[in-house]
Scaffold this motif. Structure first.
Motif, short mmCIF file in Angstrom:
data_model
loop_
_atom_site.label_atom_id
_atom_site.label_comp_id
_atom_site.label_asym_id
_atom_site.label_seq_id
_atom_site.Cartn_x
_atom_site.Cartn_y
_atom_site.Cartn_z
N HIS A 94 0.86 -1.19 0.00
CA HIS A 94 0.00 0.00 0.00
C HIS A 94 0.89 1.23 0.00
O HIS A 94 1.69 1.43 0.93
CB HIS A 94 -0.93 0.01 1.21
CG HIS A 94 -1.87 1.17 1.23
ND1 HIS A 94 -2.85 1.33 0.28
CD2 HIS A 94 -1.95 2.24 2.05
CE1 HIS A 94 -3.51 2.46 0.53
NE2 HIS A 94 -2.98 3.02 1.60
N TYR A 95 0.78 2.02 -1.05
CA TYR A 95 1.58 3.24 -1.21
C TYR A 95 0.72 4.43 -0.79
O TYR A 95 -0.43 4.54 -1.20
CB TYR A 95 1.99 3.42 -2.67
CG TYR A 95 2.84 2.31 -3.22
CD1 TYR A 95 4.22 2.33 -3.09
CD2 TYR A 95 2.26 1.24 -3.90
CE1 TYR A 95 5.00 1.32 -3.60
CE2 TYR A 95 3.05 0.22 -4.42
CZ TYR A 95 4.41 0.26 -4.27
OH TYR A 95 5.19 -0.75 -4.77
N ILE A 96 1.30 5.31 0.01
CA ILE A 96 0.62 6.53 0.46
C ILE A 96 1.51 7.70 0.06
O ILE A 96 2.58 7.91 0.66
CB ILE A 96 0.39 6.53 1.98
CG1 ILE A 96 -0.34 5.24 2.40
CG2 ILE A 96 -0.39 7.77 2.41
CD1 ILE A 96 -0.13 4.86 3.84
N ALA A 103 -3.24 11.04 -10.26
CA ALA A 103 -3.46 9.64 -9.89
C ALA A 103 -3.09 8.68 -11.02
O ALA A 103 -2.55 7.59 -10.77
CB ALA A 103 -4.90 9.42 -9.46
N LYS A 107 -0.34 5.70 -10.65
CA LYS A 107 -0.66 4.30 -10.97
C LYS A 107 0.30 3.75 -12.02
O LYS A 107 0.81 2.65 -11.88
CB LYS A 107 -2.10 4.16 -11.45
CG LYS A 107 -2.48 2.72 -11.75
CD LYS A 107 -3.90 2.59 -12.27
CE LYS A 107 -4.32 1.15 -12.50
NZ LYS A 107 -3.33 0.22 -12.97
N TYR A 132 -1.19 -4.37 -5.18
CA TYR A 132 -0.98 -3.07 -4.53
C TYR A 132 -2.22 -2.22 -4.56
O TYR A 132 -3.13 -2.43 -5.35
CB TYR A 132 0.19 -2.32 -5.20
CG TYR A 132 -0.16 -1.71 -6.54
CD1 TYR A 132 -0.73 -0.43 -6.61
CD2 TYR A 132 0.08 -2.39 -7.72
CE1 TYR A 132 -1.05 0.13 -7.84
CE2 TYR A 132 -0.22 -1.84 -8.94
CZ TYR A 132 -0.80 -0.57 -9.00
OH TYR A 132 -1.13 -0.02 -10.21
N THR A 133 -2.23 -1.28 -3.64
CA THR A 133 -3.21 -0.20 -3.61
C THR A 133 -2.41 1.07 -3.37
O THR A 133 -1.25 1.02 -2.95
CB THR A 133 -4.23 -0.38 -2.48
OG1 THR A 133 -3.53 -0.54 -1.24
CG2 THR A 133 -5.13 -1.60 -2.73
N PHE A 134 -3.02 2.20 -3.67
CA PHE A 134 -2.35 3.46 -3.38
C PHE A 134 -3.38 4.52 -3.05
O PHE A 134 -4.55 4.41 -3.41
CB PHE A 134 -1.44 3.90 -4.52
CG PHE A 134 -2.14 4.45 -5.73
CD1 PHE A 134 -2.38 5.83 -5.87
CD2 PHE A 134 -2.57 3.60 -6.74
CE1 PHE A 134 -3.02 6.33 -6.98
CE2 PHE A 134 -3.19 4.10 -7.86
CZ PHE A 134 -3.44 5.46 -8.00
N GLU A 135 -2.90 5.52 -2.35
CA GLU A 135 -3.73 6.70 -2.08
C GLU A 135 -2.86 7.92 -2.14
O GLU A 135 -1.65 7.86 -1.89
CB GLU A 135 -4.43 6.58 -0.72
CG GLU A 135 -3.50 6.52 0.47
CD GLU A 135 -4.23 6.34 1.80
OE1 GLU A 135 -4.92 7.29 2.22
OE2 GLU A 135 -4.08 5.25 2.39
N ILE A 136 -3.50 9.02 -2.52
CA ILE A 136 -2.81 10.31 -2.57
C ILE A 136 -3.46 11.18 -1.49
O ILE A 136 -4.68 11.33 -1.46
CB ILE A 136 -2.95 10.96 -3.95
CG1 ILE A 136 -2.31 10.05 -5.01
CG2 ILE A 136 -2.32 12.35 -3.97
CD1 ILE A 136 -2.58 10.47 -6.45
N VAL A 137 -2.63 11.71 -0.61
CA VAL A 137 -3.12 12.56 0.47
C VAL A 137 -2.61 13.98 0.29
O VAL A 137 -1.54 14.20 -0.26
CB VAL A 137 -2.71 12.01 1.87
CG1 VAL A 137 -3.33 10.66 2.12
CG2 VAL A 137 -1.19 11.90 1.99
#
Length: 138
Positions: A94-96, A103, A107, A132-137
């Motif tokens: 998991h990438y943050i 996005a 990806k 994997y999953t990712f989120e952008i904060v």
């Protein structure tokens, strides 16, 4: 590439040094007589996956003029017994990432890393699935 390991105590604690000269502590679990004085070897593999892909992702996004203000990675893995060994069966990353990031570009950078550039991923794919999953904060 060469690394050297030096035994630190009479149990399982080693100090490993690579060509960079940076020392890493490695130890066994207390279950077998280790002292929690370093990372376990299998943890190091997961750290290597995270670090390898992070470097790729940062390089790719920098070329695309994407500004990364923070970057954290969480890696979880499940193992299975194969003979006497316990190998990775599945790995979830998991990438943050923080910053004004696109996005689609994030990806694509992750895909390129895990599918093409990251040597650690290439090795781990021999025994495990990597998702994997990712989120952008921010």
């Amino acid at each position: 590439m060469q690394v050297e390991l030096t035994r630190v105590d009479q149990d399982f604690h080693f100090q490993a040094t690579g060509a960079s000269g940076v020392a890493i502590n490695i130890d066994g679990s207390p279950d077998i007589g280790g002292h929690n004085a370093g990372a376990r070897p299998m943890e190091l593999l997961l750290m290597g996956l995270g670090g390898c892909s992070a470097i790729d992702i940062i390089l790719i996004l920098k070329k695309q003029r994407q500004q990364i203000t923070s970057f954290d990675i969480k890696v979880n893995a499940e193992r299975e017994k194969v003979g006497d060994a316990s190998i990775f069966k599945s790995i979830q990353v998991h990438y943050i990432l923080g910053g004004p990031l696109d996005a689609d570009k994030v990806k694509r950078a992750i895909d390129l890393s895990l599918e093409k550039y990251c040597s650690v991923a290439t090795i781990l794919y021999k025994t495990a699935t990597i998702d994997y999953t990712f989120e952008i904060v921010g």
